[in-house]
Design a protein around this motif. Structure first.
Motif, PDB file in Angstrom:
ATOM      1  N   VAL A  28       0.842  -1.207   0.000  1.00  0.00           N
ATOM      2  CA  VAL A  28       0.000   0.000   0.000  1.00  0.00           C
ATOM      3  C   VAL A  28       0.873   1.251   0.000  1.00  0.00           C
ATOM      4  N   GLU A  29       2.056   1.100   0.549  1.00  0.00           N
ATOM      5  CA  GLU A  29       2.895   2.290   0.664  1.00  0.00           C
ATOM      6  C   GLU A  29       3.496   2.726  -0.674  1.00  0.00           C
ATOM      7  N   ASP A  30       3.357   1.857  -1.678  1.00  0.00           N
ATOM      8  CA  ASP A  30       3.853   2.235  -3.009  1.00  0.00           C
ATOM      9  C   ASP A  30       2.835   3.061  -3.782  1.00  0.00           C
ATOM     10  N   VAL A  31       1.622   3.083  -3.295  1.00  0.00           N
ATOM     11  CA  VAL A  31       0.561   3.715  -4.069  1.00  0.00           C
ATOM     12  C   VAL A  31       0.049   4.924  -3.313  1.00  0.00           C
ATOM     13  N   ARG A  32      -0.204   6.003  -4.031  1.00  0.00           N
ATOM     14  CA  ARG A  32      -0.685   7.194  -3.359  1.00  0.00           C
ATOM     15  C   ARG A  32      -2.025   7.640  -3.906  1.00  0.00           C
ATOM     16  N   ALA A  33      -2.814   8.218  -3.042  1.00  0.00           N
ATOM     17  CA  ALA A  33      -4.072   8.782  -3.501  1.00  0.00           C
ATOM     18  C   ALA A  33      -3.747   9.804  -4.582  1.00  0.00           C
ATOM     19  N   GLY A  34      -4.529   9.791  -5.642  1.00  0.00           N
ATOM     20  CA  GLY A  34      -4.293  10.749  -6.715  1.00  0.00           C
ATOM     21  C   GLY A  34      -3.485  10.173  -7.858  1.00  0.00           C
ATOM     22  N   SER A  35      -2.874   9.000  -7.659  1.00  0.00           N
ATOM     23  CA  SER A  35      -2.109   8.484  -8.795  1.00  0.00           C
ATOM     24  C   SER A  35      -3.034   7.738  -9.768  1.00  0.00           C
ATOM     25  N   PHE A  36      -2.536   7.580 -10.965  1.00  0.00           N
ATOM     26  CA  PHE A  36      -3.360   7.022 -12.035  1.00  0.00           C
ATOM     27  C   PHE A  36      -3.228   5.509 -12.141  1.00  0.00           C
ATOM     28  N   PHE A  47      -9.377   4.093 -17.338  1.00  0.00           N
ATOM     29  CA  PHE A  47      -8.324   4.936 -16.789  1.00  0.00           C
ATOM     30  C   PHE A  47      -8.923   5.621 -15.571  1.00  0.00           C
ATOM     31  N   GLY A  48      -8.297   5.466 -14.434  1.00  0.00           N
ATOM     32  CA  GLY A  48      -8.902   6.013 -13.224  1.00  0.00           C
ATOM     33  C   GLY A  48      -7.877   6.588 -12.272  1.00  0.00           C
ATOM     34  N   VAL A  49      -8.390   7.073 -11.165  1.00  0.00           N
ATOM     35  CA  VAL A  49      -7.548   7.718 -10.164  1.00  0.00           C
ATOM     36  C   VAL A  49      -7.746   7.014  -8.833  1.00  0.00           C
ATOM     37  N   VAL A  50      -6.668   6.826  -8.124  1.00  0.00           N
ATOM     38  CA  VAL A  50      -6.763   6.257  -6.783  1.00  0.00           C
ATOM     39  C   VAL A  50      -7.359   7.317  -5.861  1.00  0.00           C
ATOM     40  N   THR A  51      -8.508   7.007  -5.252  1.00  0.00           N
ATOM     41  CA  THR A  51      -9.114   7.995  -4.364  1.00  0.00           C
ATOM     42  C   THR A  51      -8.900   7.629  -2.911  1.00  0.00           C
ATOM     43  N   ASP A  52      -8.585   6.367  -2.654  1.00  0.00           N
ATOM     44  CA  ASP A  52      -8.370   5.980  -1.266  1.00  0.00           C
ATOM     45  C   ASP A  52      -7.485   4.747  -1.226  1.00  0.00           C
ATOM     46  N   VAL A  53      -6.782   4.593  -0.128  1.00  0.00           N
ATOM     47  CA  VAL A  53      -5.956   3.415   0.076  1.00  0.00           C
ATOM     48  C   VAL A  53      -6.445   2.789   1.369  1.00  0.00           C
ATOM     49  N   VAL A  54      -6.730   1.498   1.322  1.00  0.00           N
ATOM     50  CA  VAL A  54      -7.401   0.842   2.444  1.00  0.00           C
ATOM     51  C   VAL A  54      -6.582  -0.360   2.891  1.00  0.00           C
ATOM     52  N   LEU A  55      -6.565  -0.580   4.196  1.00  0.00           N
ATOM     53  CA  LEU A  55      -5.998  -1.815   4.707  1.00  0.00           C
ATOM     54  C   LEU A  55      -7.163  -2.692   5.084  1.00  0.00           C
ATOM     55  N   ASP A  56      -7.120  -3.945   4.660  1.00  0.00           N
ATOM     56  CA  ASP A  56      -8.250  -4.797   4.980  1.00  0.00           C
ATOM     57  C   ASP A  56      -7.741  -6.176   5.343  1.00  0.00           C
ATOM     58  N   ALA A  57      -8.645  -7.003   5.868  1.00  0.00           N
ATOM     59  CA  ALA A  57      -8.278  -8.354   6.234  1.00  0.00           C
ATOM     60  C   ALA A  57      -9.330  -9.280   5.690  1.00  0.00           C
ATOM     61  N   TRP A 141       3.085  20.894 -22.484  1.00  0.00           N
ATOM     62  CA  TRP A 141       3.558  20.120 -21.334  1.00  0.00           C
ATOM     63  C   TRP A 141       3.616  21.042 -20.118  1.00  0.00           C
ATOM     64  N   ILE A 142       2.716  20.809 -19.179  1.00  0.00           N
ATOM     65  CA  ILE A 142       2.574  21.734 -18.048  1.00  0.00           C
ATOM     66  C   ILE A 142       3.219  21.196 -16.775  1.00  0.00           C
ATOM     67  N   GLY A 143       3.399  19.878 -16.729  1.00  0.00           N
ATOM     68  CA  GLY A 143       4.009  19.289 -15.528  1.00  0.00           C
ATOM     69  C   GLY A 143       4.001  17.780 -15.618  1.00  0.00           C
ATOM     70  N   ASN A 144       4.191  17.130 -14.484  1.00  0.00           N
ATOM     71  CA  ASN A 144       4.199  15.679 -14.454  1.00  0.00           C
ATOM     72  C   ASN A 144       3.122  15.201 -13.494  1.00  0.00           C
ATOM     73  N   PRO A 145       2.420  14.127 -13.873  1.00  0.00           N
ATOM     74  CA  PRO A 145       1.467  13.567 -12.916  1.00  0.00           C
ATOM     75  C   PRO A 145       2.234  13.110 -11.679  1.00  0.00           C
ATOM     76  N   MET A 146       1.552  13.019 -10.572  1.00  0.00           N
ATOM     77  CA  MET A 146       2.238  12.643  -9.337  1.00  0.00           C
ATOM     78  C   MET A 146       2.969  11.323  -9.482  1.00  0.00           C
ATOM     79  N   ASP A 147       4.177  11.268  -8.977  1.00  0.00           N
ATOM     80  CA  ASP A 147       4.984  10.048  -8.963  1.00  0.00           C
ATOM     81  C   ASP A 147       5.271   9.491 -10.345  1.00  0.00           C
ATOM     82  N   MET A 148       5.168  10.310 -11.362  1.00  0.00           N
ATOM     83  CA  MET A 148       5.428   9.791 -12.705  1.00  0.00           C
ATOM     84  C   MET A 148       6.348  10.721 -13.467  1.00  0.00           C
TER      85      MET A 148
END
Ligand SMILES: Nc1ncnc2c1ncn2[C@@H]1O[C@H](COP(=O)(O)OP(=O)(O)OP(=O)(O)O)[C@@H](O)[C@H]1O
Ligand SMILES: [Mg+2]
Lengths: 543, 199
Positions: A28-36, A47-57, A141-148
């Motif tokens: 989970v720590e490799d993925v961030r909210a907002g990444s594609f 094509f979507g965006v990560v809106t939440d990161v959840v820990l589950d069992a 080209w205005i910038g870079n997507p997060m973590d990319m």
């Protein structure tokens, strides 16, 4: 192409987004909210965006009796196994039909979700290009997507069709971002810029926070940019020879300008309205005649004759005198600034008007920007109407950039001013605004809702956040994204110039490399280029 | 088949589809707990994991009596009473985990019928062990086998299997995850099992 698989779809809905169970190898720590994320469905790619990161069992029991993770082996085993990470992904777009040929159909808004167990992977550079376009004249080209590393583009042609806004608290990077957008518009060749450069940072040499100099538009695109100055002394001191020094004749000032300055000059409504009476009384030369009245008696008489409050008129005279003393004001003559600006714009050039030391005088900024814009806009309206019969007369689209935009667009004046009209009429007359502001809540709601594309850096005031997101679909999610932006050089963009909302790291501006990427060549490079060209023409030199 | 011959460890004396008991050819020379053994003709073999190793009197009615004297070593007792070796036998109980299917495919579930009594039992080679443990679908069966300590059997098996894999640690982590999925509602059991696997 290196695909980084994240996991697979295990549930979800179109309204709530899909749930992706992370593969054990993906933390989970490799993925961030907002990444594609791209998800390969059965028939199309999402094509979507990560809106939440959840820990589950997989089992409730894991919550009450957690495994013994003090043992590193056990810790490794249980992460991503029985206890797993999950992502909430909001599908935004669907791309093409098949997986083999990406983007044959271009992206379109997602109206369904991927089937169970569809594999999800981190979006690749190719995905970003498919969705946001490859860098080109049209796509800046205005910038870079997060973590990319991928280059994120904004559609400049679409951008200049409407008024737009750049927001963010002070120091968050609005100016740097705006400078880039202006470069994009220059390189897009579809519209001209007119920049009211309050802090003298767009035309020639701005400064970064560390104090180092950054180049202005005129330095990067010398032959395409005209530098106008309201303060010749300060321009000269900075080693600039302006293309034109702007002066404002008394006759060019109109009562509407005074209305605009009401708040800044601390005038009552009555006092501001008196300007209209003065204009009726004296005609075109009202300001000169009014300021020439000397002493209480003369003013008092005039007040009585026009039937306006005497003390209001006295205040008005005081305040206008202060303005009139500014050294760009000229009692005797009308000036040609508007024509000169339009001349340059017609040649496809861009005009930056730097205010020099007058930039710190808000009244001066508002007066000049309002006055020039009103008259330029008037000309565009004329020409546009004439062009209905003769398309050759169609004026080249114009983008007017103003800082401290809320001063021009507060609810109390937005309905009456030229700026308000431009924002509301969209591109009817080929003129649009690029408003730059740190306090969007101060801008009229209707104007805000008309902005085609909004790009916002960090905002920390709730009212400002509300103002930017009002009427935007999915604003609840964007709100969290917006509140978590980094304090600098990161922004959220959404609107017509982008297929979907996106957070990005603003492209770096100010390094030698950044200028080169923007197409600028220094003397050494230029010389090398010339030699290359010569060689191409005549073959290698004999030496 | 010489290699298989060499690895021969015993002969089936009790057989069921879920497992079999084999008497070892030599006293005390049983394959270790968790070892993978094979019985029956090649190409239609049945594979089992050693789940129990027992040594006892051949005559179930008679229990050995203590015969040691003061100062004896363990070996002294056997040297003085060579008959003991003939009266005792070592047996293994194996839990069946897989069998050979048509065309040499390895099927990791119970065979349609048990091995025959007197079928020879051999210890599997490292290659066979690696092949079988490439997929661990059969672990559920081991964990639920009716043996004294199925968890120890599973742990012993996995440790031996890890040793023949290229990256033993990665193998153990993957196996641990398989176990975690199977035992997600029995965390204390999972904990103690994983500790036994922990390298
Ligand atoms: N794209 C960028 N490239 C390089 N530096 C940047 C960039 N964006 C922001 N910065 C850094 O952040 C500082 C603040 O940015 P900027 O001046 O654009 O903020 P601002 O929002 O316009 O602030 P203010 O409201 O005070 O005008 C810059 O001086 C620069 O050091
Ligand atoms: Mg700024």
């Amino acid at each position: 192409m290196n695909v980084h698989r994240l996991g697979m779809v295990v549930g979800g809905s179109l309204t709530e987004g899909v749930e992706v169970k992370l593969d054990p190898e993906a933390s989970v720590e490799d993925v961030r909210a907002g990444s594609f994320v791209s998800i390969q469905g059965e028939r199309m790619r999402f094509f979507g965006v990560v809106t939440d990161v959840v820990l589950d069992a997989t089992d409730r029991a894991l919550r009450s009796t957690p495994p013994d993770v003090s043992n590193p082996f056990i810790a490794r085993v249980v992460s991503g196994g029985a206890a797993y990470g999950a992502l909430k992904v909001e599908p935004m777009l669907t791309i093409g039909g098949g997986s083999a040929v990406l983007g044959v159909d271009g992206p379109s808004p997602a109206k369904t979700i991927p089937a169970h167990f569809s594999p999800a992977s981190a979006a690749t550079e190719a995905d970003i290009e498919t969705v946001f376009g490859e860098p080109s004249e049209r796509n800046f080209w205005i910038g870079n997507p997060m973590d990319m590393e991928a280059k994120l583009c904004i559609d400049v042609e679409e951008l200049v069709k409407r008024s737009n806004g750049v927001f963010g608290k002070t120091g968050s990077g609005k100016t740097f971002l705006t400078r880039l957008l202006l470069v994009g518009i220059v390189q897009g060749r579809k519209a001209s810029n007119l920049v009211f450069d309050m802090e003298s940072e767009y035309g020639w040499m701005g400064y970064s926070e560390g104090g180092s100099e950054v180049k202005g538009l005129k330095q990067l695109f010398t032959s395409q940019v005209a530098l106008f100055s309201l303060d010749e002394t300060s321009s000269k001191r900075r080693g600039i020879n302006p293309d034109y020094v702007v002066r404002i004749g008394y006759e060019e000032v109109e009562p509407e300008d005074v209305g605009m300055l009401r708040e800044t000059l601390g005038l009552s409504e009555v006092a501001a309205d008196a300007a209209f009476s003065l204009q009726r009384e004296y005609g075109k030369k009202w300001l000169g005649r009014f300021l020439a009245l000397s002493g209480r008696d003369e003013v008092g008489e005039t007040a009585a004759r026009m039937n306006v409050n005497q003390s209001a008129l006295i205040t008005l005279q005081n305040r206008l005198r202060r303005l009139a003393r500014l050294d760009f004001m000229d009692k005797s003559e009308s000036h040609d600034s508007v024509n000169r600006i339009i001349e340059y714009l017609d040649r496809g050039m861009h005009v930056v008007l730097e205010f020099g030391r007058h930039g710190s005088n808000l009244a001066a900024y508002i007066l000049v920007a309002n006055l020039l814009t009103r008259r330029i806009y008037g000309r565009y309206v004329d020409r546009k109407e004439r062009s209905l019969g003769d398309p050759a007369q169609e004026p080249r689209p114009l983008v007017i950039t103003i800082e401290e935009a809320h001063k021009f667009l507060t609810p109390s004046v937005a309905s009456q001013t030229t700026f308000g009209a431009i924002a509301r009429e969209m591109r009817k007359y080929n003129v649009t605004l690029l408003v730059v502001d740190q306090r969007p809540s101060g801008i009229d709601d209707e104007v805000m809702s008309q902005l085609g594309t909004k790009i916002t850096c960090l905002l920390d005031n709730d009212k400002d956040i509300d103002a930017v997101l009002t009427g935007v679909s999915g604003s609840r999610k964007l709100r969290t994204v917006l509140a978590r932006l980094e304090s600098k050089q990161q922004a959220l963009a959404f609107g017509h110039a982008l297929p979907m909302p996106v957070v990005f790291q603003t492209r770096d501006y100010g390094s030698a490399e950044s200028y080169r990427d923007l197409g600028w060549r220094n003397a050494v490079d230029l010389k090398a280029q010339v030699e290359d060209d010569l060689e191409d023409l005549f073959g290698p030199s004999a030496s | 088949m010489t290699m298989a011959e060499d690895a021969r460890v015993g002969e089936v004396v009790e057989a069921a589809t879920s497992g079999f008991v084999a008497q070892c050819s030599r006293l005390y020379e049983a394959p270790p707990l968790g070892a993978l053994v094979r019985c029956g003709p090649s190409a239609s073999a049945v594979y089992g994991v050693v789940a129990e190793v027992e040594t006892r009197s051949l005559d179930p009615g008679r229990r050995p009596m203590a015969v040691g004297r003061e100062g004896d070593t363990d070996d002294d007792v056997y040297r003085r009473n060579p008959q003991i070796s003939r009266l005792l036998s070592t047996e293994i109980t194996a839990v069946t985990v897989a069998h050979d299917g048509d065309g040499g495919r390895l099927l990791r579930y119970l065979p349609p019928s048990p091995p025959r009594i007197h079928a020879f039992v051999s210890l599997c080679s490292g290659g066979e062990l690696r092949r079988l443990s490439d997929s661990l679908d059969f672990l559920r069966g081991v964990l639920s086998a009716h043996v004294t300590s199925p968890d120890d059997v599973a742990a012993a098996f996995l440790r031996q299997a890890a040793a023949v894999h290229e990256d033993p640690e990665a193998f153990l982590v993957a196996a641990g995850r398989e176990l975690a999925a199977l035992l997600s509602s029995e965390i204390p059991r999972l904990n103690s099992l994983l500790k036994r696997l922990s390298p």
